[in-house]
Scaffold this motif. Structure first.
Motif, short mmCIF file in Angstrom:
data_model
loop_
_atom_site.label_atom_id
_atom_site.label_comp_id
_atom_site.label_asym_id
_atom_site.label_seq_id
_atom_site.Cartn_x
_atom_site.Cartn_y
_atom_site.Cartn_z
N ALA A 128 0.81 -1.22 0.00
CA ALA A 128 0.00 0.00 0.00
C ALA A 128 0.84 1.26 0.00
CB ALA A 128 -0.94 0.00 1.22
N PHE A 129 1.89 1.30 0.83
CA PHE A 129 2.60 2.56 1.05
C PHE A 129 4.08 2.53 0.68
CE2 PHE A 129 -0.75 2.41 4.42
CZ PHE A 129 -1.56 3.39 3.88
N GLY A 130 4.60 1.38 0.32
CA GLY A 130 6.04 1.30 0.08
C GLY A 130 6.52 2.23 -1.02
N ASP A 131 5.67 2.50 -2.01
CA ASP A 131 6.09 3.34 -3.13
C ASP A 131 5.67 4.79 -3.00
OD1 ASP A 131 3.47 2.57 -3.28
OD2 ASP A 131 3.40 2.48 -5.47
N ILE A 132 4.91 5.14 -1.95
CA ILE A 132 4.46 6.53 -1.84
C ILE A 132 4.77 7.14 -0.47
CG2 ILE A 132 2.62 6.27 -3.54
CD1 ILE A 132 0.64 6.08 -1.21
N ALA A 133 4.67 6.37 0.61
CA ALA A 133 4.87 6.91 1.96
C ALA A 133 5.49 5.84 2.84
CB ALA A 133 3.56 7.41 2.55
N PRO A 134 6.81 5.67 2.79
CA PRO A 134 7.45 4.61 3.58
C PRO A 134 7.21 4.76 5.09
CG PRO A 134 8.95 5.47 1.91
CD PRO A 134 7.76 6.37 1.93
N ASP A 135 7.03 5.98 5.57
CA ASP A 135 6.79 6.16 7.00
C ASP A 135 5.47 5.54 7.44
OD1 ASP A 135 9.14 7.52 7.11
OD2 ASP A 135 8.25 9.52 7.10
N ALA A 136 4.52 5.45 6.52
CA ALA A 136 3.21 4.90 6.87
C ALA A 136 3.23 3.38 7.02
CB ALA A 136 2.18 5.29 5.81
N VAL A 137 4.26 2.72 6.50
CA VAL A 137 4.34 1.26 6.59
C VAL A 137 4.43 0.83 8.05
CG1 VAL A 137 5.72 -0.77 5.99
CG2 VAL A 137 5.37 1.06 4.31
N LEU A 138 5.29 1.48 8.81
CA LEU A 138 5.44 1.14 10.22
C LEU A 138 4.16 1.40 11.00
CD1 LEU A 138 7.34 0.20 12.49
CD2 LEU A 138 8.04 2.59 12.78
N ALA A 139 3.47 2.49 10.68
CA ALA A 139 2.21 2.80 11.37
C ALA A 139 1.14 1.75 11.05
CB ALA A 139 1.73 4.19 10.99
N ALA A 140 1.14 1.23 9.83
CA ALA A 140 0.12 0.25 9.45
C ALA A 140 0.31 -1.08 10.16
CB ALA A 140 0.14 0.06 7.94
N ILE A 141 1.55 -1.52 10.32
CA ILE A 141 1.78 -2.81 10.97
C ILE A 141 1.66 -2.73 12.48
CG2 ILE A 141 3.24 -3.59 9.08
CD1 ILE A 141 5.66 -3.01 10.76
N GLN A 142 1.55 -1.53 13.03
CA GLN A 142 1.42 -1.37 14.48
C GLN A 142 -0.04 -1.27 14.93
OE1 GLN A 142 3.83 2.06 15.36
NE2 GLN A 142 5.68 0.85 15.68
N ILE A 143 -0.99 -1.37 14.02
CA ILE A 143 -2.40 -1.32 14.41
C ILE A 143 -2.74 -2.61 15.15
CG2 ILE A 143 -4.77 -1.20 13.56
CD1 ILE A 143 -3.76 0.32 11.15
N PRO A 144 -3.21 -2.53 16.39
CA PRO A 144 -3.51 -3.75 17.16
C PRO A 144 -4.76 -4.45 16.64
CG PRO A 144 -4.11 -1.81 18.43
CD PRO A 144 -3.42 -1.31 17.19
N ALA A 145 -4.86 -5.74 16.93
CA ALA A 145 -5.98 -6.54 16.44
C ALA A 145 -7.30 -6.08 17.03
CB ALA A 145 -5.74 -8.01 16.75
N GLU A 146 -7.28 -5.56 18.27
CA GLU A 146 -8.54 -5.14 18.90
C GLU A 146 -9.04 -3.79 18.40
OE1 GLU A 146 -5.03 -4.13 21.60
OE2 GLU A 146 -5.77 -5.88 20.47
N ALA A 147 -8.22 -3.08 17.63
CA ALA A 147 -8.62 -1.76 17.11
C ALA A 147 -9.23 -1.93 15.72
CB ALA A 147 -7.43 -0.81 17.09
N ARG A 148 -10.35 -2.60 15.65
CA ARG A 148 -11.00 -2.81 14.35
C ARG A 148 -11.50 -1.49 13.79
NH1 ARG A 148 -15.42 -7.38 14.65
NH2 ARG A 148 -15.52 -6.77 12.47
N GLY A 149 -11.26 -1.27 12.53
CA GLY A 149 -11.69 -0.05 11.87
C GLY A 149 -10.62 1.02 11.78
N VAL A 150 -9.58 0.93 12.60
CA VAL A 150 -8.48 1.90 12.52
C VAL A 150 -7.66 1.61 11.27
CG1 VAL A 150 -6.39 2.76 13.63
CG2 VAL A 150 -8.41 2.21 15.01
N ALA A 151 -7.33 2.64 10.54
CA ALA A 151 -6.61 2.47 9.28
C ALA A 151 -5.64 3.63 9.08
CB ALA A 151 -7.59 2.38 8.10
N ILE A 152 -4.73 3.43 8.15
CA ILE A 152 -3.79 4.47 7.72
C ILE A 152 -4.18 4.88 6.31
CG2 ILE A 152 -1.39 5.10 7.38
CD1 ILE A 152 -2.09 4.41 10.25
N ALA A 153 -4.42 6.17 6.11
CA ALA A 153 -4.80 6.70 4.80
C ALA A 153 -3.70 7.59 4.27
CB ALA A 153 -6.11 7.49 4.91
N GLY A 154 -3.32 7.37 3.04
CA GLY A 154 -2.28 8.17 2.40
C GLY A 154 -2.58 8.37 0.94
N ASP A 155 -1.77 9.17 0.28
CA ASP A 155 -1.90 9.38 -1.16
C ASP A 155 -0.51 9.56 -1.75
OD1 ASP A 155 -1.15 12.08 -0.70
OD2 ASP A 155 -3.23 12.59 -0.28
#
Length: 450
Positions: free
Chosen positions: A364-391
């Motif tokens: 999703a973010f490797g080619d546009i926002a590398p900083d967002a990759v770390l934020a995406a993999i840190q979303i806990p399983a109990e936080a359903r609906g939380v997402a990282i949005a980028g462009d």
């Protein structure tokens, strides 16, 4: 004196209950005043401790020496405005010479602790002016969309950002988007909010749901076309390509290009056409793209190539014809076959819910926002609906859509079913909504009726 103590205890108890059960009400009633006072009192010392001050200029030092005055102190960014909001505070700061907007962004976590706020983000408004948004509580814990949102054609509010602002899906600015997320990550709820936001608009909805239609077919009354298997999806996408070509012919016919026509009157897409001849825009929602790309035989491989080719053509050429793509899936990488990376390159908007591995976040973010990759993999399983949005600009934010049940989305679609346009090219794929489809037996050994 006794009544004063009783009133004070009642106010303290009310504040405690509101902070526990209704943090938004507590913030508006008590928190915003305390936070504003705390920020204004601590501002100079906090900025100095965070290294966000600049030494006095030479002329101020020279003036102090000539007048035998003490050496002037370092100066912090000047506060232009303090604006309270329903979720926090907004500070507009004027930077001093030598300061950069990145300095405030790098110190956001230290500012959060120093001012006692839940979150701090910053963005540059223009040269020398930075906006610092502070949130007083966790706005993503219980998402409540504001009563008033900015509504315009093809611009839909779908989620709330962590800084309290509304996250919009603007199809005129970002025509095509990709949404990733593992099972039970909240991807379906995000899609329901998107459909519910599009239902009141003058737009045609086209759905491809290869899970036998369990996600999109309950919303069928608001859809102009639906496909529940790869074979039907291939025919539907071919019809969309034909419709796109017809729209381009309509634009060409309306251009009337000559030396006497001003440039402003020559249309280049459907939004430049007059209202009476403008084709209805189309939003194509693909629920699980991997089901369209997988194959197990030569015939299925040919069908897969037709599908991916049609999607790539729609992504490359569909914007001017008013065709917008919403691609959803659990993974979206080169392992899905040729043409996938070409399709991904055309999907400007990226949204990633909780993913199971770093590779999925990189898709999703490797080619546009590398900083967002770390934020995406840190979303806990109990936080359903939380997402990282980028462009494609490289910016990203943490968002969460309000919980919308399938029943609520169906009610909204049924309420606006009269807005469903009937497109001639898509008539064979119009879902039948006259009656319920009988459920097939789940077992060959079903008990006989008594």
């Amino acid at each position: 004196m006794a009544w004063f103590m009783v009133a004070l205890l009642l106010v303290v108890a009310t504040a405690g209950v509101l902070r526990w059960r209704r943090p938004a009400w507590y913030w508006l009633a008590f928190g915003v005043a305390f936070a504003a006072l705390r920020v204004l009192v601590r501002y100079a010392s906090v900025m100095d401790a965070c290294g966000l001050t600049v030494p006095p200029s030479r002329w101020r030092l020279a003036l102090a020496r000539m007048t035998n005055r003490p050496v002037p102190e370092s100066r912090a960014p000047r506060i232009l405005r303090v604006k309270p909001t329903r979720t926090g505070l907004v500070l507009r700061l004027k930077l001093r010479p030598g300061q950069d907007a990145f300095d405030l962004a790098a110190a956001s976590d230290r500012l959060r602790h120093s001012f006692g706020m839940y979150g701090v983000t910053s963005r540059e408004l223009r040269s020398g002016v930075v906006e610092v948004r502070m949130t007083g509580y966790d706005v993503l814990k219980r998402v409540q969309m504001p009563a008033k949102v900015d509504r315009s054609p093809m611009r839909v509010p779908v989620a709330l950002r962590e800084d309290g602002a509304v996250h919009y899906r603007d199809y005129r600015a970002v025509p095509h988007a990709l949404t990733l997320g593992a099972t039970e990550s909240g991807k379906s709820v995000y899609q329901r909010n998107l459909v519910a936001g599009l239902a009141p608009l003058d737009v045609a909805l086209v759905g491809i749901d290869c899970k036998q239609g369990v996600e999109l077919f309950p919303l069928a009354r608001r859809f102009s076309a639906l496909a529940d298997n790869p074979d039907t999806a291939a025919e539907l996408l071919t019809a969309l390509v034909t419709h796109m070509e017809d729209v381009y012919q309509a634009i060409r016919a309306d251009q009337r290009i000559s030396v006497d026509v001003p440039d402003a009157e020559i249309p280049a897409d459907i939004w430049d056409l007059p209202d009476d001849v403008r084709p209805v825009p189309i939003v194509v929602l693909v629920d699980e793209v991997a089901e369209l790309a997988l194959f197990a035989s030569k015939e299925e491989e040919k069908r897969r190539d037709r599908i991916i080719t049609a999607l790539v053509r729609l992504a490359q050429l569909g914007r001017a014809a008013g065709i917008y793509l919403e691609i959803c899936g659990q993974r979206f990488g080169s392992e899905l076959g040729k043409g996938i990376t070409m399709l991904r390159a055309q999907l400007t908007g990226r949204t990633a819910h909780r993913v199971n591995d770093e590779t999925s976040a990189n898709m999703a973010f490797g080619d546009i926002a590398p900083d967002a990759v770390l934020a995406a993999i840190q979303i806990p399983a109990e936080a359903r609906g939380v997402a990282i949005a980028g462009d494609s600009t490289g910016g990203w934010s943490r968002i969460r859509a309000p919980h919308t049940t399938l029943r609520q989305a169906v009610n909204i679609c049924n309420r606006h079913a009269d807005r469903t346009p009937n497109l001639p090219e898509l008539t064979p794929f119009r879902p039948a909504t006259a009656g319920a489809i009988p459920a097939p037996p789940l077992s060959k050994a079903a008990p006989a009726p008594a």
